[in-house]
Structure formats: C-alpha cells, structure tokens
Design a protein around this motif. Structure first.
Motif, PDB file in Angstrom:
ATOM      1  N   ARG A  15       0.844  -1.189   0.000  1.00 27.64           N
ATOM      2  CA  ARG A  15       0.000   0.000   0.000  1.00 27.64           C
ATOM      3  C   ARG A  15       0.881   1.241   0.000  1.00 27.64           C
ATOM      4  O   ARG A  15       1.918   1.285   0.642  1.00 27.64           O
ATOM      5  CB  ARG A  15      -0.880  -0.014   1.242  1.00 27.64           C
ATOM      6  CG  ARG A  15      -1.818   1.179   1.297  1.00 27.64           C
ATOM      7  CD  ARG A  15      -2.342   1.380   2.694  1.00 27.64           C
ATOM      8  NE  ARG A  15      -3.661   0.856   2.860  1.00 27.64           N
ATOM      9  CZ  ARG A  15      -4.295   0.890   4.017  1.00 27.64           C
ATOM     10  NH1 ARG A  15      -3.721   1.367   5.086  1.00 27.64           N
ATOM     11  NH2 ARG A  15      -5.507   0.422   4.107  1.00 27.64           N
ATOM     12  N   ARG A  16       0.452   2.235  -0.745  1.00 27.13           N
ATOM     13  CA  ARG A  16       1.140   3.517  -0.789  1.00 27.13           C
ATOM     14  C   ARG A  16       0.391   4.525   0.087  1.00 27.13           C
ATOM     15  O   ARG A  16      -0.807   4.360   0.326  1.00 27.13           O
ATOM     16  CB  ARG A  16       1.194   4.045  -2.224  1.00 27.13           C
ATOM     17  CG  ARG A  16       1.875   3.108  -3.185  1.00 27.13           C
ATOM     18  CD  ARG A  16       3.376   3.199  -2.990  1.00 27.13           C
ATOM     19  NE  ARG A  16       4.058   2.305  -3.905  1.00 27.13           N
ATOM     20  CZ  ARG A  16       4.848   1.323  -3.519  1.00 27.13           C
ATOM     21  NH1 ARG A  16       5.055   1.097  -2.261  1.00 27.13           N
ATOM     22  NH2 ARG A  16       5.446   0.567  -4.392  1.00 27.13           N
ATOM     23  N   VAL A  21      -7.579   6.470   0.672  1.00 27.71           N
ATOM     24  CA  VAL A  21      -8.389   7.638   0.294  1.00 27.71           C
ATOM     25  C   VAL A  21      -8.708   7.597  -1.194  1.00 27.71           C
ATOM     26  O   VAL A  21      -9.846   7.837  -1.612  1.00 27.71           O
ATOM     27  CB  VAL A  21      -7.655   8.953   0.657  1.00 27.71           C
ATOM     28  CG1 VAL A  21      -8.423  10.168   0.172  1.00 27.71           C
ATOM     29  CG2 VAL A  21      -7.426   9.022   2.156  1.00 27.71           C
ATOM     30  N   PHE A  22      -7.717   7.257  -2.003  1.00 26.66           N
ATOM     31  CA  PHE A  22      -7.943   7.162  -3.446  1.00 26.66           C
ATOM     32  C   PHE A  22      -8.927   6.049  -3.775  1.00 26.66           C
ATOM     33  O   PHE A  22      -9.804   6.215  -4.624  1.00 26.66           O
ATOM     34  CB  PHE A  22      -6.621   6.938  -4.184  1.00 26.66           C
ATOM     35  CG  PHE A  22      -6.804   6.812  -5.670  1.00 26.66           C
ATOM     36  CD1 PHE A  22      -6.954   7.942  -6.453  1.00 26.66           C
ATOM     37  CD2 PHE A  22      -6.837   5.562  -6.273  1.00 26.66           C
ATOM     38  CE1 PHE A  22      -7.146   7.826  -7.822  1.00 26.66           C
ATOM     39  CE2 PHE A  22      -7.029   5.435  -7.626  1.00 26.66           C
ATOM     40  CZ  PHE A  22      -7.180   6.576  -8.415  1.00 26.66           C
ATOM     41  N   TRP A  84      -2.107  11.591   4.877  1.00 25.95           N
ATOM     42  CA  TRP A  84      -2.656  12.945   4.751  1.00 25.95           C
ATOM     43  C   TRP A  84      -1.685  13.890   4.069  1.00 25.95           C
ATOM     44  O   TRP A  84      -2.104  14.885   3.461  1.00 25.95           O
ATOM     45  CB  TRP A  84      -3.107  13.452   6.110  1.00 25.95           C
ATOM     46  CG  TRP A  84      -4.226  12.595   6.621  1.00 25.95           C
ATOM     47  CD1 TRP A  84      -4.201  11.766   7.697  1.00 25.95           C
ATOM     48  CD2 TRP A  84      -5.514  12.420   6.014  1.00 25.95           C
ATOM     49  NE1 TRP A  84      -5.397  11.100   7.810  1.00 25.95           N
ATOM     50  CE2 TRP A  84      -6.228  11.485   6.794  1.00 25.95           C
ATOM     51  CE3 TRP A  84      -6.134  12.964   4.896  1.00 25.95           C
ATOM     52  CZ2 TRP A  84      -7.516  11.088   6.495  1.00 25.95           C
ATOM     53  CZ3 TRP A  84      -7.431  12.568   4.596  1.00 25.95           C
ATOM     54  CH2 TRP A  84      -8.103  11.636   5.385  1.00 25.95           C
ATOM     55  N   VAL A  85      -0.398  13.600   4.121  1.00 23.15           N
ATOM     56  CA  VAL A  85       0.578  14.384   3.354  1.00 23.15           C
ATOM     57  C   VAL A  85       0.314  14.194   1.859  1.00 23.15           C
ATOM     58  O   VAL A  85       0.325  15.151   1.083  1.00 23.15           O
ATOM     59  CB  VAL A  85       2.015  13.963   3.730  1.00 23.15           C
ATOM     60  CG1 VAL A  85       3.029  14.651   2.842  1.00 23.15           C
ATOM     61  CG2 VAL A  85       2.291  14.251   5.190  1.00 23.15           C
ATOM     62  N   VAL A  91      -4.680  17.855  -3.127  1.00 23.27           N
ATOM     63  CA  VAL A  91      -5.535  19.042  -3.007  1.00 23.27           C
ATOM     64  C   VAL A  91      -4.794  20.271  -3.526  1.00 23.27           C
ATOM     65  O   VAL A  91      -5.388  21.111  -4.213  1.00 23.27           O
ATOM     66  CB  VAL A  91      -5.998  19.220  -1.544  1.00 23.27           C
ATOM     67  CG1 VAL A  91      -6.684  20.560  -1.345  1.00 23.27           C
ATOM     68  CG2 VAL A  91      -6.920  18.075  -1.144  1.00 23.27           C
ATOM     69  N   ARG A  92      -3.508  20.383  -3.235  1.00 21.73           N
ATOM     70  CA  ARG A  92      -2.727  21.515  -3.762  1.00 21.73           C
ATOM     71  C   ARG A  92      -2.697  21.507  -5.279  1.00 21.73           C
ATOM     72  O   ARG A  92      -2.669  22.563  -5.905  1.00 21.73           O
ATOM     73  CB  ARG A  92      -1.297  21.467  -3.216  1.00 21.73           C
ATOM     74  CG  ARG A  92      -1.157  22.043  -1.846  1.00 21.73           C
ATOM     75  CD  ARG A  92       0.292  22.366  -1.469  1.00 21.73           C
ATOM     76  NE  ARG A  92       1.305  21.552  -2.105  1.00 21.73           N
ATOM     77  CZ  ARG A  92       1.961  20.545  -1.518  1.00 21.73           C
ATOM     78  NH1 ARG A  92       1.693  20.233  -0.275  1.00 21.73           N
ATOM     79  NH2 ARG A  92       2.872  19.872  -2.168  1.00 21.73           N
ATOM     80  N   SER A  93      -2.700  20.327  -5.878  1.00 18.87           N
ATOM     81  CA  SER A  93      -2.693  20.234  -7.335  1.00 18.87           C
ATOM     82  C   SER A  93      -3.974  20.765  -7.945  1.00 18.87           C
ATOM     83  O   SER A  93      -3.985  21.203  -9.096  1.00 18.87           O
ATOM     84  CB  SER A  93      -2.489  18.778  -7.765  1.00 18.87           C
ATOM     85  OG  SER A  93      -1.285  18.284  -7.250  1.00 18.87           O
ATOM     86  N   LEU A  94      -5.062  20.751  -7.191  1.00 24.91           N
ATOM     87  CA  LEU A  94      -6.340  21.265  -7.691  1.00 24.91           C
ATOM     88  C   LEU A  94      -6.325  22.780  -7.897  1.00 24.91           C
ATOM     89  O   LEU A  94      -7.192  23.317  -8.579  1.00 24.91           O
ATOM     90  CB  LEU A  94      -7.472  20.885  -6.743  1.00 24.91           C
ATOM     91  CG  LEU A  94      -7.805  19.400  -6.669  1.00 24.91           C
ATOM     92  CD1 LEU A  94      -8.886  19.154  -5.627  1.00 24.91           C
ATOM     93  CD2 LEU A  94      -8.233  18.870  -8.021  1.00 24.91           C
TER      94      LEU A  94
END
Length: 178
Positions: A15-16, A21-22, A84-85, A91-94
């Motif tokens: 798992r990564r 979440v993905f 969460w990192v 989210v920053r990419s959005l």
C-alpha cells in the motif's frame, strides 16, 4: 535469482500513502457514474455488442468492480504513514484546475487576447518566475498562442464583452482577429 516461494509472495501488495483515500474516492465516483448511466446511455434493439449503451455500461461496471477490489486490497494491506501528506499534495494540485476555470470565466468578459495575456503572465508569476524578461516572455507566448489559434487556424472563440466599448472599426478587427 530469488524465486517466490508461495503464490502469496508473488502477489504481495504494498500500500502507498493515500491509497485508501484514493480507493474510496474512486469507488464513490464509479458508483456515481453507474447510478447516472441509465439516463445517459440508451439501449436499442439489435445485437448486444452493437448497442450504443453496451460499451459505456461495460466500462463503468468494470470501474465499479475494480474499485471494490482496490478498496478491499487497500483495507487488507498494511497501513503506511503519510496518508494525509499525500492527500494534501493532491488538493494543492487542484489549484491549477481553479486557475484554468478562472481563465475560462474570464474569456467571455475580457476577450481571448487580453485574458490569455493576463492568464499567462499571472500564472508564470505564480509558478515563481519573477524576472521581468520572463513575465514579458510569457505574455509573448500568450500572444503567439492567440495569433495561431484565432488568426491562422481561425478557431471561433467568443468575443469579450469589453470589446463592445471599442469604436466600431476596432471592435470588428478585435472580434475577427483577437
């Protein structure tokens, strides 16, 4: 040469961070598509594989199936730190999707040329290019893009509302070329 001793060792899954979440987001999205698929793809009489709705249904239901398998795989895999990192990075990419949406909203108001010049310059500044020569260069790239798409390729882009304030001859020129 190292050989896998068991089938389990061969198919061991790592798992990564952010994987769970993905997996949940992908399954929710694919279920949303499956629920709304009936209104979008219609079945007609004829052969099964020639149906307009067959391949979309197959693809979406395979997404649901693989989403379930991904979620199960994420739940049984060992948990890694940093979830969460990773999510914060997504989210920053959005932010850049927001920039492009702003550009799309700006074009009908300012017009293609001014919006592109502003967008290219502001985005270059946002990306950290602060030297004036680079900001002017980004505006020059924007001008080249407008000239290629609007003048040479004659792509129909709606004129901006601001063009209505120009004199008739200039307004006609700007609507046609920029």
């Amino acid at each position: 040469m190292i050989r896998a001793k068991t089938l389990q060792d061969l198919f061991k899954r790592y798992r990564r961070p952010g994987d769970l979440v993905f997996a949940v987001a992908f399954l929710v999205f694919s279920l949303f598509l499956a629920i709304n698929l009936g209104d979008q793809a219609k079945w007609s009489s004829g052969r099964l594989l020639a149906q307009p709705a067959f391949w979309p249904h197959l693809a979406v239901w395979m997404m649901v199936g693989f989403g379930v398998l991904h979620l199960i795989g994420s739940l049984v895999s060992p948990k890694l730190a940093g979830r969460w990192v990773e999510v914060a990075f997504w989210v920053r990419s959005l932010e850049f999707a927001g920039w492009f949406l702003g550009y799309v909203l700006l074009v009908p108001r300012l017009g293609y040329l001014p919006s592109t010049l502003v967008f290219m310059t502001v985005l270059a500044f946002r990306l950290g290019y602060r030297r004036p020569v680079l900001l002017v260069g980004s505006a020059g790239v924007g001008l080249c893009i407008v000239l290629i798409f609007k003048t040479f390729l004659q792509v129909k882009v709606p004129g901006g509302q601001i063009y209505e304030l120009l004199p008739d001859a200039l307004r006609s020129f700007m609507l046609t070329n920029f």
